[in-house]
Write a protein that holds these residues in place. Sequence first.
Motif, mmCIF file in Angstrom:
data_model
loop_
_atom_site.group_PDB
_atom_site.id
_atom_site.type_symbol
_atom_site.label_atom_id
_atom_site.label_comp_id
_atom_site.label_asym_id
_atom_site.label_seq_id
_atom_site.Cartn_x
_atom_site.Cartn_y
_atom_site.Cartn_z
ATOM 1 N N GLY A 24 0.794 -1.230 0.000
ATOM 2 C CA GLY A 24 0.000 0.000 0.000
ATOM 3 C C GLY A 24 0.820 1.271 0.000
ATOM 4 O O GLY A 24 0.279 2.371 -0.131
ATOM 5 N N PHE A 25 2.140 1.151 0.145
ATOM 6 C CA PHE A 25 3.004 2.332 0.100
ATOM 7 C C PHE A 25 3.318 2.685 -1.351
ATOM 8 O O PHE A 25 3.564 1.820 -2.188
ATOM 9 N N ARG A 26 3.320 3.984 -1.646
ATOM 10 C CA ARG A 26 3.607 4.405 -3.012
ATOM 11 C C ARG A 26 4.697 5.478 -3.103
ATOM 12 O O ARG A 26 5.232 5.716 -4.173
ATOM 13 N N ARG A 27 4.991 6.142 -1.976
ATOM 14 C CA ARG A 27 5.975 7.226 -2.033
ATOM 15 C C ARG A 27 6.755 7.310 -0.731
ATOM 16 O O ARG A 27 6.186 7.149 0.362
ATOM 17 N N VAL A 28 8.060 7.540 -0.851
ATOM 18 C CA VAL A 28 8.903 7.796 0.324
ATOM 19 C C VAL A 28 8.961 9.300 0.545
ATOM 20 O O VAL A 28 9.294 10.054 -0.373
ATOM 21 N N LEU A 29 8.621 9.738 1.744
ATOM 22 C CA LEU A 29 8.788 11.141 2.127
ATOM 23 C C LEU A 29 10.004 11.262 3.021
ATOM 24 O O LEU A 29 10.010 10.763 4.151
#
Length: 347
Positions: A24-29
């Motif tokens: 469910g993760f799509r982007r690293v901040l």
Amino acid sequence: MDADRLRHKINTFSFHSGKDGGQGFRRVLIQLFGLLGHGKSSFINSCLYVWEDGDYKNWAEAAAKDGGCTINRLTYPLTRNITLVDNRGYAKLGSYESGEIFAQLGNLLPLGNTVEWSKGFGLVERIVRAENNIESSDFIVPVFVYSVKTGINPSEADEIKHLLSTAEKLTGIYPLVVLTYKTSGSLTETMAAFRNMGAEKIFSFENYTQKDFIKTRGRHEEVLKFLFEVTEEVIFRIDHSRDPKKEMKERKQFVLNYVHDLEKMLQQEKLDRERILEKTRQMIQIKNQQEALERQKEKEKREMDQELLRRQEELERMKLADQAKHEDEIRAQKANHGKGKFSRLFR
């Protein structure tokens, strides 16, 4: 690992590298946070300059002088799934700013919006209002930025340690530490101080700036190694079962509890200060009353002394007058006695 290899690893990073896939993760901040004017915006410029490998630009609008100009949560995409976030710096820990720091770090406030230091429970209301505008699919990597030239004294070390440990409880990752201005102070002592706080990943940089943007291999590789370590940290974390929506709810509850406890603490401190001020006012009032009483006593004593002196002088005058009168009477008696004796001689 050379620069080209590092760049390839960073560019091809994917959440699906984990054993359980993206979950469910799509982007690293990459969430940068820290004190005002410690070089967060300049570090973002350095990262983008190295990654773009073109002309230097002031993407993050870093100030020419220290002071901290960022007041918005601004994002700077690096790759298709890695984004740098420049959060608003804080001036003091243990204040209302602390709640805002963790609300930003927990990604509970909308990106791109102005950050305001809310007092009371205003922050809670803003977090609740922002629920529908927050992406739970963002994977947070906290990065604490600190200037070497500032140095660390023991009291600040305790505050920073508390900040970093709280950030770890919030995000599940002990913050990576980025030390800026590495040639402007004691890098060895600063790194040792952060190791004593529990930091494991510590990176040191001399940022590229508008005045100093000549490319060097060393600086380029340092930035790429940092970005690579971020991706390695994420891969290590997603090798375990994760639930982004659940983690978002937990971060929200953590910050709400933190704000509630902070509000209680600050209110108690306010009450304590008011009690101290009231006690001080009472002590001053008592002191003033005592001083006024002492002055009154001194005045009365002076008046009594003056009255006593006046009476003594009056008594002396009376004594002198009585003595003069007595002497006059004696002289008169002698004169009368002489006259009587003379008259008897001529009878």
